[in-house]
Design an enzyme around this catalytic site. Structure first.
Site, PDB file in Angstrom:
ATOM      1  N   GLU A   1       0.812  -1.215   0.000  1.00 49.74           N
ATOM      2  CA  GLU A   1       0.000   0.000   0.000  1.00 49.74           C
ATOM      3  C   GLU A   1       0.837   1.252   0.000  1.00 49.74           C
ATOM      4  O   GLU A   1       1.882   1.310   0.659  1.00 49.74           O
ATOM      5  CB  GLU A   1      -0.872   0.032   1.265  1.00 49.74           C
ATOM      6  CG  GLU A   1      -2.165  -0.667   1.061  1.00 49.74           C
ATOM      7  CD  GLU A   1      -3.234  -0.238   2.076  1.00 49.74           C
ATOM      8  OE1 GLU A   1      -3.915  -1.132   2.562  1.00 49.74           O
ATOM      9  OE2 GLU A   1      -3.393   0.962   2.351  1.00 49.74           O
TER      10      GLU A   1
ATOM     11  N   CYS B   1       2.985   8.586   1.566  1.00 47.43           N
ATOM     12  CA  CYS B   1       3.285   7.705   2.684  1.00 47.43           C
ATOM     13  C   CYS B   1       3.716   6.372   2.069  1.00 47.43           C
ATOM     14  O   CYS B   1       2.897   5.677   1.457  1.00 47.43           O
ATOM     15  CB  CYS B   1       2.026   7.563   3.526  1.00 47.43           C
ATOM     16  SG  CYS B   1       2.212   6.434   4.895  1.00 47.43           S
TER      17      CYS B   1
ATOM     18  N   CYS C   1       4.872  -6.540   8.113  1.00 45.05           N
ATOM     19  CA  CYS C   1       5.743  -5.993   9.158  1.00 45.05           C
ATOM     20  C   CYS C   1       5.896  -7.016  10.270  1.00 45.05           C
ATOM     21  O   CYS C   1       4.913  -7.624  10.684  1.00 45.05           O
ATOM     22  CB  CYS C   1       5.123  -4.716   9.728  1.00 45.05           C
ATOM     23  SG  CYS C   1       6.181  -3.896  10.956  1.00 45.05           S
TER      24      CYS C   1
ATOM     25  N   CYS D   1       2.838  -4.632  16.453  1.00 43.71           N
ATOM     26  CA  CYS D   1       2.265  -3.687  17.420  1.00 43.71           C
ATOM     27  C   CYS D   1       0.761  -3.950  17.494  1.00 43.71           C
ATOM     28  O   CYS D   1       0.112  -4.169  16.470  1.00 43.71           O
ATOM     29  CB  CYS D   1       2.536  -2.250  16.991  1.00 43.71           C
ATOM     30  SG  CYS D   1       4.302  -1.901  16.882  1.00 43.71           S
TER      31      CYS D   1
ATOM     32  N   CYS E   1      -1.952  -1.937  15.343  1.00 43.81           N
ATOM     33  CA  CYS E   1      -1.654  -1.649  13.940  1.00 43.81           C
ATOM     34  C   CYS E   1      -2.113  -2.781  13.011  1.00 43.81           C
ATOM     35  O   CYS E   1      -1.778  -3.944  13.226  1.00 43.81           O
ATOM     36  CB  CYS E   1      -0.158  -1.425  13.775  1.00 43.81           C
ATOM     37  SG  CYS E   1       0.325  -1.067  12.081  1.00 43.81           S
TER      38      CYS E   1
ATOM     39  N   GLU F   1       8.732  -1.756   8.892  1.00 48.61           N
ATOM     40  CA  GLU F   1       9.627  -1.067   9.819  1.00 48.61           C
ATOM     41  C   GLU F   1      10.908  -0.693   9.051  1.00 48.61           C
ATOM     42  O   GLU F   1      11.744  -1.561   8.773  1.00 48.61           O
ATOM     43  CB  GLU F   1       9.918  -2.004  11.012  1.00 48.61           C
ATOM     44  CG  GLU F   1      10.993  -1.539  11.948  1.00 48.61           C
ATOM     45  CD  GLU F   1      10.923  -0.064  12.323  1.00 48.61           C
ATOM     46  OE1 GLU F   1       9.896   0.401  12.819  1.00 48.61           O
ATOM     47  OE2 GLU F   1      11.926   0.632  12.097  1.00 48.61           O
TER      48      GLU F   1
ATOM     49  N   SER G   1      10.077   6.958   9.909  1.00 43.36           N
ATOM     50  CA  SER G   1       9.378   6.685  11.166  1.00 43.36           C
ATOM     51  C   SER G   1       9.723   5.272  11.634  1.00 43.36           C
ATOM     52  O   SER G   1       9.659   4.318  10.862  1.00 43.36           O
ATOM     53  CB  SER G   1       7.870   6.804  10.934  1.00 43.36           C
ATOM     54  OG  SER G   1       7.164   6.484  12.107  1.00 43.36           O
TER      55      SER G   1
ATOM     56  N   SER H   1       7.984   6.195  16.951  1.00 43.76           N
ATOM     57  CA  SER H   1       6.660   5.784  17.409  1.00 43.76           C
ATOM     58  C   SER H   1       6.778   5.401  18.879  1.00 43.76           C
ATOM     59  O   SER H   1       7.098   4.263  19.210  1.00 43.76           O
ATOM     60  CB  SER H   1       6.162   4.598  16.576  1.00 43.76           C
ATOM     61  OG  SER H   1       5.893   5.033  15.270  1.00 43.76           O
TER      62      SER H   1
ATOM     63  N   HIS I   1       4.371   6.262  21.672  1.00 44.38           N
ATOM     64  CA  HIS I   1       3.023   5.795  22.028  1.00 44.38           C
ATOM     65  C   HIS I   1       2.755   5.533  23.513  1.00 44.38           C
ATOM     66  O   HIS I   1       1.631   5.183  23.879  1.00 44.38           O
ATOM     67  CB  HIS I   1       2.638   4.526  21.243  1.00 44.38           C
ATOM     68  CG  HIS I   1       2.750   4.687  19.765  1.00 44.38           C
ATOM     69  ND1 HIS I   1       2.426   5.845  19.104  1.00 44.38           N
ATOM     70  CD2 HIS I   1       3.177   3.826  18.794  1.00 44.38           C
ATOM     71  CE1 HIS I   1       2.636   5.688  17.815  1.00 44.38           C
ATOM     72  NE2 HIS I   1       3.095   4.489  17.599  1.00 44.38           N
TER      73      HIS I   1
ATOM     74  N   ASN J   1      -6.786   5.375  15.096  1.00 41.63           N
ATOM     75  CA  ASN J   1      -7.653   5.045  13.954  1.00 41.63           C
ATOM     76  C   ASN J   1      -8.094   3.599  14.102  1.00 41.63           C
ATOM     77  O   ASN J   1      -7.256   2.713  14.229  1.00 41.63           O
ATOM     78  CB  ASN J   1      -6.884   5.207  12.635  1.00 41.63           C
ATOM     79  CG  ASN J   1      -6.467   6.647  12.406  1.00 41.63           C
ATOM     80  OD1 ASN J   1      -7.231   7.568  12.673  1.00 41.63           O
ATOM     81  ND2 ASN J   1      -5.251   6.855  11.937  1.00 41.63           N
TER      82      ASN J   1
ATOM     83  N   CYS K   1      -3.132   6.266   9.163  1.00 40.93           N
ATOM     84  CA  CYS K   1      -2.042   5.619   9.902  1.00 40.93           C
ATOM     85  C   CYS K   1      -2.504   4.333  10.562  1.00 40.93           C
ATOM     86  O   CYS K   1      -3.510   4.323  11.264  1.00 40.93           O
ATOM     87  CB  CYS K   1      -1.555   6.510  11.040  1.00 40.93           C
ATOM     88  SG  CYS K   1      -0.644   7.910  10.499  1.00 40.93           S
TER      89      CYS K   1
HETATM   90  N1  SAH Z   1       6.990   0.895  11.588  1.00 38.55           N
HETATM   91  C1  SAH Z   1       7.136   2.310  11.555  1.00 38.55           C
HETATM   92  C2  SAH Z   1       6.408   3.013  10.418  1.00 38.55           C
HETATM   93  C3  SAH Z   1       4.974   2.644  10.109  1.00 38.55           C
HETATM   94  S1  SAH Z   1       3.680   3.124  11.155  1.00 38.55           S
HETATM   95  C4  SAH Z   1       6.746   2.903  12.884  1.00 38.55           C
HETATM   96  O1  SAH Z   1       6.241   2.177  13.732  1.00 38.55           O
HETATM   97  O2  SAH Z   1       6.968   4.092  13.112  1.00 38.55           O
HETATM   98  C5  SAH Z   1       3.237   4.770  10.955  1.00 38.55           C
HETATM   99  C6  SAH Z   1       2.617   5.367  12.235  1.00 38.55           C
HETATM  100  O3  SAH Z   1       1.227   4.983  12.397  1.00 38.55           O
HETATM  101  C7  SAH Z   1       3.316   4.866  13.466  1.00 38.55           C
HETATM  102  O4  SAH Z   1       3.523   5.888  14.386  1.00 38.55           O
HETATM  103  C8  SAH Z   1       2.305   3.859  13.989  1.00 38.55           C
HETATM  104  O5  SAH Z   1       2.530   3.531  15.293  1.00 38.55           O
HETATM  105  C9  SAH Z   1       1.009   4.558  13.723  1.00 38.55           C
HETATM  106  N2  SAH Z   1      -0.159   3.692  13.841  1.00 38.55           N
HETATM  107  C10 SAH Z   1      -0.208   2.345  13.735  1.00 38.55           C
HETATM  108  N3  SAH Z   1      -1.461   1.892  13.946  1.00 38.55           N
HETATM  109  C11 SAH Z   1      -2.231   2.982  14.187  1.00 38.55           C
HETATM  110  C12 SAH Z   1      -3.629   3.168  14.447  1.00 38.55           C
HETATM  111  N4  SAH Z   1      -4.476   2.133  14.475  1.00 38.55           N
HETATM  112  N5  SAH Z   1      -4.072   4.425  14.650  1.00 38.55           N
HETATM  113  C13 SAH Z   1      -3.226   5.492  14.572  1.00 38.55           C
HETATM  114  N6  SAH Z   1      -1.910   5.383  14.318  1.00 38.55           N
HETATM  115  C14 SAH Z   1      -1.411   4.134  14.128  1.00 38.55           C
END
Ligand code: SAH
Length: 362
Positions: free
Chosen positions: A112, A125, A132, A136, A139, A180, A209, A232, A234, A308, A351
């Site tokens: 994507e 993006c 991945c 997480c 995600c 990642e 990121s 990230s 969080h 999201n 995201c």
């Molecule tokens: N693996 C990398 C890049 C991809 S994620 C990273 O973790 O940074 C891009 C961003 O979207 C990251 O900050 C991730 O944590 C966030 N993200 C993942 N799932 C999400 C969700 N359900 N709602 C909002 N942000 C989310």
């Protein structure tokens, strides 16, 4: 929660995943010097390298048989040479103008990419891996597991595809799609170099990121790039972070932040911290206070991302009052903060919603 791979397992998995560039070395991603050498190997004069370079990066060419300035016979012989462009598998546009692309790679894998237009910018993006391995919990990408690293041409192609679709130049690139990036550093850095020098996008307008891989932020700093590093984070403490991000078990927040401080020292660039707001979990005033404590005296910026929704888990997005209270609590402690507007939610292009399918659960 998803089952946890050890850090060694994650690294081994990513490092052995075959980048597609080793299969048949497509032209996309090669520098002007490399393309010049390539045409010369074909018995052609050096200036054809420049022609090839412009066709590839400025015109977004897809098949060498299209290059009308090349001699006819040679063109015909080149028709099968892989350029490194993907094919469009699916495209959907959200009411806010965000476009989600599913792109089909040479081996049939789907990734994507999202094009996000604003008044003054066109941001892409990009994905750095197929799937991945980080898993997480919040995600969508992580829920589908990991397939392989992307090769540099597969990253550059995503930018060219969006450029072509929108009919305008891409201004910003964020490595926030699937995957990642620091588990695929070599190809990601190769793509950054080419996007900068060949496609013409400023390094400062690119963001890598990462959830954080021990030792790799330090290694990235040694490249002395001007790209923005986004972490990230969080969570405001280690215990909470481990419940959301399995790999955090191997990487204490303090160590992660130390590496980020080094990045600031070496590159002179401030670091962004991304923080998903999950209602009732990490969105309380005490979390804001804890976060501010970590970032005290740090050249940084916090990007709050209201969660999201994805189908597999039951987290909630906090209501706007609560989000504002979190912002205020950080500001009161002199932390630079902004709230990310979710773009493309209607098409699952926001995201964390990227899963290479047309819809949730697909
Ligand atoms: N693996 C990398 C890049 C991809 S994620 C990273 O973790 O940074 C891009 C961003 O979207 C990251 O900050 C991730 O944590 C966030 N993200 C993942 N799932 C999400 C969700 N359900 N709602 C909002 N942000 C989310």
């Amino acid at each position: 929660m998803s089952s946890t791979l050890s850090l060694d397992q994650i690294q081994a998995l990513a490092d052995t995943a075959l980048p597609a560039s080793s299969l048949d070395a497509p032209l996309l991603g090669k520098s002007l010097a490399e393309l010049t050498e390539w045409v010369q190997q074909q018995g052609q004069p050096a200036y054809r390298g420049k022609q090839l370079y412009q066709w590839l990066y400025q015109q977004g060419g897809r098949s060498l048989s299209e290059i009308s300035v090349f001699p006819k016979q040679w063109r015909a012989a080149l028709a099968e040479v892989p350029v490194g462009r993907s094919s469009l598998h699916y495209r959907s546009q959200a009411p806010d103008g965000t476009v989600k692309f599913l792109l089909k790679l040479a081996d049939g894998r789907i990734i994507e990419t999202v094009g996000i237009p604003t008044e003054k910018r066109l941001t892409v993006c990009v994905s750095s891996q197929v799937g991945c391995p980080m898993a997480c919990d919040f995600c969508a990408t992580g829920k589908g597991g990991f397939t392989r690293n992307l090769a540099r041409h597969e990253i550059i192609d995503q930018v060219l595809t969006v450029q072509e679709d929108f009919g305008e130049r891409v201004s910003n690139v964020v490595f926030m799609g699937m995957g990642e990036p620091l588990l695929n550093s070599e190809e990601v850095l190769g793509a950054v170099r080419s996007l900068n020098l060949d496609v013409g996008i400023g390094q400062r307008l690119m963001t890598i990121s990462t959830v954080g891989i021990p030792g790799r932020i330090r290694r990235l700093a040694q490249h002395h790039l001007q790209v923005t590093l986004a972490i990230s984070l969080h969570a405001s403490n280690q215990t909470l972070r481990e419940t959301l991000i399995p790999s955090a078990t191997h990487y204490p927040i303090q160590t992660l932040l130390e590496e980020c401080r080094e990045y600031v020292q070496v590159t002179g660039r401030r670091v962004s911290f991304e923080y998903i707001l999950l209602a009732g979990l990490n969105d309380m005033p005490e979390h804001a206070a804890e976060l501010a404590e970590h970032l005290h005296g740090f050249q940084s910026h916090v990007n709050l991302i209201p969660y999201n929704p994805i189908s597999e888990v039951d987290y909630q997005r906090p209501d706007p009052r609560r989000i504002q209270a979190f912002v205020d609590a950080l500001k009161a402690r002199h932390v630079a903060v902004s709230v990310r507007r979710s773009r493309g939610l209607e098409t699952d292009a926001a995201c964390g919603q990227l899963r290479a399918s047309r819809s949730v659960g697909g």
